[in-house]
Scaffold this motif. Structure first.
Motif, PDB file in Angstrom:
ATOM      1  N   GLU A   1      50.138  25.826  30.114  1.00 26.54           N
ATOM      2  CA  GLU A   1      50.109  26.855  29.081  1.00 26.54           C
ATOM      3  C   GLU A   1      51.315  27.795  29.164  1.00 26.54           C
ATOM      4  OE1 GLU A   1      45.852  28.272  28.196  1.00 26.54           O
ATOM      5  OE2 GLU A   1      45.719  27.477  30.242  1.00 26.54           O
ATOM      6  N   SER A   2      52.070  27.695  30.253  1.00 23.94           N
ATOM      7  CA  SER A   2      53.263  28.542  30.375  1.00 23.94           C
ATOM      8  C   SER A   2      54.506  27.776  30.783  1.00 23.94           C
ATOM      9  CB  SER A   2      53.010  29.673  31.388  1.00 23.94           C
ATOM     10  OG  SER A   2      52.710  29.154  32.669  1.00 23.94           O
ATOM     11  N   GLY A   3      54.363  26.753  31.652  1.00 24.98           N
ATOM     12  CA  GLY A   3      55.541  26.090  32.196  1.00 24.98           C
ATOM     13  C   GLY A   3      55.792  24.711  31.624  1.00 24.98           C
ATOM     14  N   PRO A   4      57.056  24.362  31.328  1.00 30.52           N
ATOM     15  CA  PRO A   4      57.387  22.988  30.933  1.00 30.52           C
ATOM     16  C   PRO A   4      57.070  22.021  32.076  1.00 30.52           C
ATOM     17  CG  PRO A   4      59.189  24.499  30.431  1.00 30.52           C
ATOM     18  CD  PRO A   4      58.236  25.246  31.301  1.00 30.52           C
ATOM     19  N   GLU A   5      56.956  20.740  31.728  1.00 34.76           N
ATOM     20  CA  GLU A   5      56.559  19.728  32.708  1.00 34.76           C
ATOM     21  C   GLU A   5      57.514  18.547  32.687  1.00 34.76           C
ATOM     22  OE1 GLU A   5      52.952  16.461  33.508  1.00 34.76           O
ATOM     23  OE2 GLU A   5      52.880  17.825  31.790  1.00 34.76           O
ATOM     24  N   MET A   6      57.965  18.154  33.879  1.00 32.10           N
ATOM     25  CA  MET A   6      58.623  16.860  34.046  1.00 32.10           C
ATOM     26  C   MET A   6      57.528  15.852  34.385  1.00 32.10           C
ATOM     27  SD  MET A   6      61.556  15.664  36.742  1.00 32.10           S
ATOM     28  CE  MET A   6      62.636  14.275  36.388  1.00 32.10           C
TER      29      MET A   6
END
Length: 698
Positions: A579-584
């Protein structure tokens, strides 16, 4: 000549059949409901001894949770349906199973419809010839959560081609005096074996590349059979060896083995004496058009048999299977010696294609484990890891299996028997698996887990073997060898230290890590072999420290069909890291459904930016990941290749976010400084060599 053993087994089967026919029937189908209380992806088995939470009888099978037909259960339950289907007019019947979630239907012990997995109330059909009279019916079904449904419909001979009706009550019955005992509480289940790529948990993709088959003249085949034996082969078994054939319907015992059908199968240069390899055989299954390669393993105290998949998808052509004097194999759609079946319409000749194939050549039982021999050398990185071999032992009661041939396969206990050590031979073509607590009168299921590839980068044609362990050798020991030294891990070179790098994981402890929104590391994450490993449910984990601009490097390895992720700049303000951080994305692209969409495949900026190309290592090997977060500029690197690059807050990024699930989260991708998070997505995943280098500000 029929032996006394054969007569005794046939008498037992006849007695059981006669007893079943004498049992009284009552109208309707018997429903048993089991509360399992946990998530399920595929239909599990209910452990032996578990009693249902509820038992009921239904006149027809058309159940839905919104009508409370499964009451008192609503979510996370398994339904077992048993009874009989009575046919008055013989012919071809189409049966339809409508289920939400997965379900399977057996008729007379034969798996007719496999409609497993997560899905809505969708139909799946199967056709079969039914004779007049009573046919055993069994259905297994599971509902994970939400709406559930289960219905059985049919299309009798002569019905409109587009019409299916619920099977009427007049055609359904169940045994009157079966136990209806119940008990409360959650029930123990045995999770199903993983369904992987063809040849790995599912049937092989067609004919083995090392063989080819073509139609041949019926007269030629009949002449070949006459030269093999002057009497019908199955009437004169030279050995009464019975083994387990694995492919669906998973309830087929191999025919008696005949001296005429034993042939040398010396593929790939096996090293055993010629006499050892003379005891191999190819056998077929008329129910589903499959072929298997069988190896007879003479040991002190008995003869064991191991089965390997050879071919599938041959339809109903595999009924008669024999070896001609030319050493070729023949199979037909009708038994050649059964003249009452009418003229034979199809005969096929099977012969070698000459194409080399990477696969398991042999499995041998040893006093202290098993030896696997491959047709080609393994990749030097493979073989030594004990966890790369999956072993179960299934109870196989010969007398019981014969008397209940169609409906009682070997029984799983759900226990994985650990491989104590794995030793690779100097030529890398053999692996000795040290295994304790082997049990006679069991089928030992052996499966190769990733990584397993040949030195040429090939994955095995099939990863599985089914070894009927009638006797454990008394004096055939495998030797435990010393594995090669691993490369140094979880350290910084002098140059890295000078450049400002620091370790986020020391390879020995979980210092610096805790559960997301928790004050300690959850029990589902452990340190093993220099890796931080997700081994059980525990939730996501994060760094205790927060980072703004950085270069992150780490190595990851994912289990087959597995999913995980690396989040960055995560705020604990929200319930979930995404909900806040981008994901690899961390993923097995080959087997996981997310691998079909580039924007959710490995190394993607999950759901927004697809990688430039797939540069993942074969599943089971470690991948080297690198994330650069320098102000608004983000880069994803995998195995030395930059695969994703984007600018946070750019018009393109804003358009992508607005059209995604992240649109409703105002802080997504806008947190300047946050945690690094490793995702628990329910699958086993390994992380190591985790290091970070702070970068200057914008």
């Amino acid at each position: 000549m029929i032996t006394r053993t054969t007569l005794a087994l046939l008498a037992t089967a006849f007695a059981v059949l006669t007893n079943a026919q004498a049992q009284q029937r009552e109208p309707g189908l018997l429903i048993r409901l089991y509360d399992v209380g946990q998530n399920m992806r595929w239909l599990p088995e209910i452990a032996r001894g578990e009693k249902p939470n509820a038992v009921k009888v239904v006149p027809t099978l058309d159940l839905r949770t919104d009508r409370d037909d499964f009451a008192p259960l609503k979510d996370h339950f398994v339904t077992e349906v048993s009874g009989y289907l009575t046919i008055t007019g013989p012919g071809t019947y189409a049966l339809r199973l409508v289920s939400d979630d997965g379900a399977k239907l057996w008729i007379d012990g034969r798996l007719l419809i496999d409609h497993d997995g997560h899905h809505g109330p969708t139909p799946k059909d199967g056709k079969l010839e039914l004779t007049a009279g009573e046919h055993e019916l069994r259905i297994s079904h599971f509902n994970n959560w939400g709406d559930g449904a289960l219905a059985l419909q049919w299309q009798p001979p002569g019905a409109a081609a587009d019409r299916f009706d619920v099977v009427p009550a007049a055609a359904l019955s169940h045994t009157a005096d079966v136990s209806r005992e119940t008990s409360q509480g959650k029930k123990r289940i045995i999770p199903p074996l993983r369904r992987g790529l063809p040849g790995d948990g599912t049937p092989v993709p067609g004919m083995h590349p090392g063989f080819k088959y073509e139609a041949t003249d019926v007269a030629v085949a009949e002449a070949a059979l006459a030269k093999v034996s002057s009497t019908p082969p199955y009437d004169t078994p030279s050995q009464e060896i019975i083994t387990w054939l694995p492919d669906p319907p998973h309830q087929k015992l191999a025919c008696r083995v005949h001296e005429e059908n034993l042939e040398q199968f010396n593929e790939g240069g096996a090293t055993e004496p010629k006499g050892y390899l003379d005891k191999q055989w190819i056998g077929g299954n008329q129910y589903n058009g499959t072929l298997h390669r069988l190896f007879l393993d003479d040991v002190s105290g008995g003869i064991n048999v191991v089965a390997f998949r050879l071919a599938s998808g041959l339809g109903n052509d595999v009924t008669c299977f024999f070896t001609g004097p030319d050493k070729a194999k023949y199979f037909s759609a009708e038994p050649l010696w059964r003249k009452d079946h009418g003229p034979v319409s199809k005969v096929w000749r099977l012969e070698r294609s000459g194409q080399p194939v990477f696969e398991i050549l042999l499995v041998r039982a040893l006093t202290n484990g098993f030896e696997i021999e491959f047709t080609k050398p393994l990749d030097p990185r493979c073989g030594w890891e004990a966890d790369s071999y999956y072993v179960e032992q299934w109870l196989f009661d010969l007398k019981s299996e014969i008397s209940n041939l169609k409906s009682h396969p070997p029984r799983r206990d759900g226990i994985r028997y650990p491989v104590k050590s794995a030793s690779v031979s100097p030529d890398r073509k053999k692996v000795f698996l040290e295994i304790e607590n082997l049990k006679e009168s069991h089928v030992v299921y052996i499966r190769l887990l990733p990584p397993c590839i040949s030195e040429d980068g090939e994955r095995p044609w099939s990863t599985e073997a089914w070894y009927t362990l009638n006797a454990i050798p008394k004096d055939r020991f495998g030797k435990v060898l010393t594995p090669p030294e691993p490369e140094p891990r979880n350290f910084l070179t002098a140059e890295e230290k000078a450049a400002g790098w620091k370790l986020l994981f020391d390879g020995r402890t979980t210092a610096g890590w805790r559960g997301y929104k928790k004050d300690r590391l959850p029990a589902g994450w452990i340190v093993k072999d220099g890796c931080i490993v997700r081994v059980g449910s525990g939730g996501d984990i994060c760094t205790a420290e927060q980072f703004d601009n950085f270069e992150l490097q780490l190595e990851w390895r994912i289990a087959a069909a597995g999913n995980s992720g690396i989040f960055y700049r995560v705020s604990e303000k929200y319930g979930w890291p995404w909900e806040s951080g981008p994901e690899m994305q961390v993923l097995d692209n080959a087997e996981h459904a997310d691998g079909r969409n580039p924007k959710t495949s490995a190394a993607s900026n999950y759901a927004l930016h697809a990688p430039a190309r797939d540069v993942t290592q074969p599943v089971g090997f470690f991948n080297k990941a690198r994330i650069v977060a320098d102000g608004k500029h983000i880069e994803h690197w995998l195995n030395g290749v930059k695969v994703v690059e984007y600018e946070l807050g750019s018009p393109e990024w804003q358009d992508l976010v607005a059209a995604s699930k992240f649109a409703k989260w105002p802080d997504y991708g806008r947190v300047r400084k946050g945690h690094i998070v490793l995702q628990d997505h329910g699958d086993q995943v390994w992380y190591r060599n985790i290091k970070i280098r702070p970068l200057g500000g914008e």
